[in-house]
Design an enzyme around this catalytic site. Structure first.
Site, PDB file in Angstrom:
ATOM      1  N   ILE A 182      -5.823  -5.583  -4.438  1.00 31.22           N
ATOM      2  CA  ILE A 182      -5.378  -4.273  -3.956  1.00 31.22           C
ATOM      3  C   ILE A 182      -3.992  -4.403  -3.310  1.00 31.22           C
ATOM      4  O   ILE A 182      -3.507  -3.470  -2.704  1.00 31.22           O
ATOM      5  CB  ILE A 182      -6.366  -3.600  -2.980  1.00 31.22           C
ATOM      6  N   HIS A 183      -3.366  -5.577  -3.467  1.00 28.37           N
ATOM      7  CA  HIS A 183      -2.030  -5.783  -2.896  1.00 28.37           C
ATOM      8  C   HIS A 183      -0.980  -5.817  -4.005  1.00 28.37           C
ATOM      9  O   HIS A 183      -1.011  -6.707  -4.848  1.00 28.37           O
ATOM     10  CB  HIS A 183      -1.964  -7.116  -2.138  1.00 28.37           C
ATOM     11  N   ALA A 184      -0.074  -4.882  -3.984  1.00 28.86           N
ATOM     12  CA  ALA A 184       1.039  -4.866  -4.954  1.00 28.86           C
ATOM     13  C   ALA A 184       2.337  -4.657  -4.187  1.00 28.86           C
ATOM     14  O   ALA A 184       2.381  -3.870  -3.235  1.00 28.86           O
ATOM     15  CB  ALA A 184       0.830  -3.745  -5.965  1.00 28.86           C
TER      16      ALA A 184
END
Lengths: 473, 108
Positions: free
Chosen positions: A408-410
């Site tokens: 969920i980290h971009a």
């Protein structure tokens, strides 16, 4: 004063400052501008659901209400990474676990050197971190049984671990950025439009002039402004630029934190506090690898087991004894965002480097070691076709195509700095434009190896201070 | 047609777990496909058409939802799942969403 609007017909709007996107970056931007007395419009593609209401939603309802694309989007590439993005007022902060972490000094220094970021010092940036932490006021949750698994493992293996600070109050209520900031901003005159999506930026001679938008009911909205602040997230911010014909160095350096999971079975119940993130992590291998626990419900267990149901389904009715744990890596490989003809959505291609594969191998090895040290009796890794482990053994990922990675980290799709590969300058301004700032995780110079929310907000605080100083001078 | 197919697959998967998946659960699963980005939605629909085509062959001309036994449906789903990574992901997606729905609604 009611400053939330829904679009019911075609409209033209004017403002001094238009902010696109209402996540941690967008809301921090809006806060700085409103507090400086500016006339601000904030637009958000998703719906406005108050955090306290959404916390009562069941997961399946949250998936459609708060997450983009009904939950998870798949990227393409030899090893695909499933990614999830927030899509509601509050953005990613509505769906994340709210872990507040700072980036290490070494990484900050590497950002300054590699990207040639001007006027950026660790001490000054620490001040911005502290400001963000005072605002969010994160707490250390009382570790529940699944958190103790991680702390026990670290203790037995002699590894470093920590109880994480998360954006929840002592009563377990989430302190999302929308909950903390929005009411006050609306009182002070912020105009918030939810359910409208920016389609195209019109510009001339290096000046952004107006943004064309479309409401949920397909009404056209045109917004003129003096300054534009782009905060639509690490994938949609560069995608909007690409759709608008702004292509130089845009979207070529996207990074994720590829995350692999294991499901571990214990001989005692470990889910005494379901649906909240285990507030502990093994930090021994940071920043390259962080080991933590996932939010756990029986439905999420079902999702994990569904990857290879034939082998794993026997665990479904043992959910009280299961926990899902993850290892996320800080990769070197980059992903690329494409705007393909006739497609309204971005297409993301991920490429993992050799070092990333080695790190994933190590991550799975250490994660398996940790859960067995804590007493696990059986472990399935998120590798299709894997038989599972009954005791710790050296893990070999024989086929990376069978590895199921998610994140969920971009970030880092529009990295800041003076170097040529950076489309955004040292202060968040899009190069070649006089009045277009980028204010979200896109500008993070490279994968931070920590949860990015505090870093996004601190970077935006810093860059907005420079913007406002320039305005007054 | 795709909705009918997804509903049938979802209900067959749940039946295998001795759970009755209500129509609202199948509607939820289909809504997840509809909410996907266009290129992924089209991909899922292509896989669904392949599923239907192969199930017609397997069922000697009968569409999947008309199979006379859940056992037969489940055997076909397992066969389809084992074909390629893409077909596995298609079934896995429907199964995941079905399980999320039934667990959230305490139907399991």
């Amino acid at each position: 004063m009611n400053s939330q609007y829904q679009i019911t017909h075609e409209v033209f709007l004017n403002c001094a400052c238009l902010v696109i996107g209402s996540g941690p970056g967008g809301l921090t931007t809006a806060k700085k501008l409103v507090e400086a007395g500016k006339d601000v419009i904030l637009i958000e593609e998703g719906d406005f659901i108050k955090t306290q209401d959404s916390q009562k939603f069941k997961n399946y309802k949250k998936i459609n209400s708060l997450w983009r694309n009904g939950g998870i989007t798949t990227s393409f590439g030899k090893t695909s990474v499933l990614y999830a993005e927030g899509n509601a007022v509050g953005g990613g902060a509505e769906i994340n676990s709210g872990i507040m972490q700072k980036v290490s000094s070494q990484i900050l220094e590497s950002w300054v050197q590699n990207n040639d970021i001007k006027k950026f010092t660790k001490d000054e940036f620490d001040g911005y971190y502290e400001k963000v932490l005072r605002l969010i006021n994160p707490t250390e949750p009382k570790p529940h049984a699944s958190s103790h698994i991680l702390l026990d493992a670290a203790n037995k293996l002699g590894w470093k671990s920590e109880v994480l600070k998360i954006a929840y109050d002592q009563n377990g209520n989430k302190n999302s950025v929308s909950k903390i900031m929005l009411d006050d901003l609306l009182q002070k005159g912020l105009r918030l439009f939810s359910n409208i999506k920016a389609q195209k930026i019109k510009y001339k001679n290096g000046k952004a002039l107006e943004v064309e938008c479309l409401s949920l009911e397909q009404h056209h909205v045109t917004i003129k402004f003096e300054n534009l602040f782009l905060a639509a997230g690490a994938i949609y911010s560069p995608f909007l630029l690409l759709k608008s014909g702004i292509k130089k160095s845009v979207g070529k350096t996207l990074q994720f934190h590829p995350t692999l999971k294991v499901c571990a079975l214990f001989d005692h119940k470990i889910n005494d506090n379901p649906a909240t993130v285990p507030g502990a992590a093994i930090t021994e291998f940071m920043p390259d690898i962080r080991i933590g626990g996932s939010v756990f419900t029986k439905g999420f267990l079902g999702m994990f087991l569904s990857e290879d149901w034939k082998k794993r389904s026997w665990m479904f009715n043992l959910s009280d004894y299961c926990g899902i744990y993850y290892a996320m890596i800080k990769p070197e490989g980059k992903a690329r965002i494409f705007k393909l003809p006739f497609l309204p959505d971005p297409v993301v291609f991920v490429s993992l480097e050799k070092k990333d594969k080695e790190l994933l191998q190590k991550a799975l090895d250490e994660l398996t070691k940790a859960v067995f040290a804590a007493g696990a009796k059986f472990v399935y890794p998120s590798i299709f076709g894997h038989e599972g482990f009954t005791k710790y053994e050296n893990v070999s990922i024989s086929n990376f195509k069978n590895l199921n990675l998610m994140t969920i980290h971009a970030f880092s799709s529009l990295p800041m700095g003076e170097n040529d590969f950076c489309p955004v300058d040292s202060f968040g301004k899009l190069k070649g434009f006089k009045n277009l700032m980028v204010c979200d995780s896109s500008i993070i110079p490279s994968a931070p190896g920590t949860n990015p929310q505090a870093t996004i907000m601190a970077l935006v605080e810093r860059n907005m201070d420079f913007f406002l100083q320039r305005q007054t001078s | 047609m795709i909705k009918k197919l997804v509903t049938s697959i979802s209900q067959a998967i749940c039946y295998n777990q001795s759970i009755i998946c209500p129509d609202s659960g199948a509607d939820f699963v289909f809504s997840q496909i509809e909410n996907s980005p266009l290129h992924i939605k089209l991909g899922l629909k292509v896989v669904a058409v392949l599923f239907l085509f192969l199930s017609l062959l397997y069922g000697l001309g009968q569409p999947f939802w008309a199979y006379n036994s859940k056992y037969r449906q489940i055997v076909f789903i397992e066969f389809f799942e084992s074909l390629f990574k893409t077909t596995r992901m298609f079934v896995s997606f429907i199964r995941s969403m079905s399980l999320i729905y039934i667990c959230d609604n305490n139907l399991s």
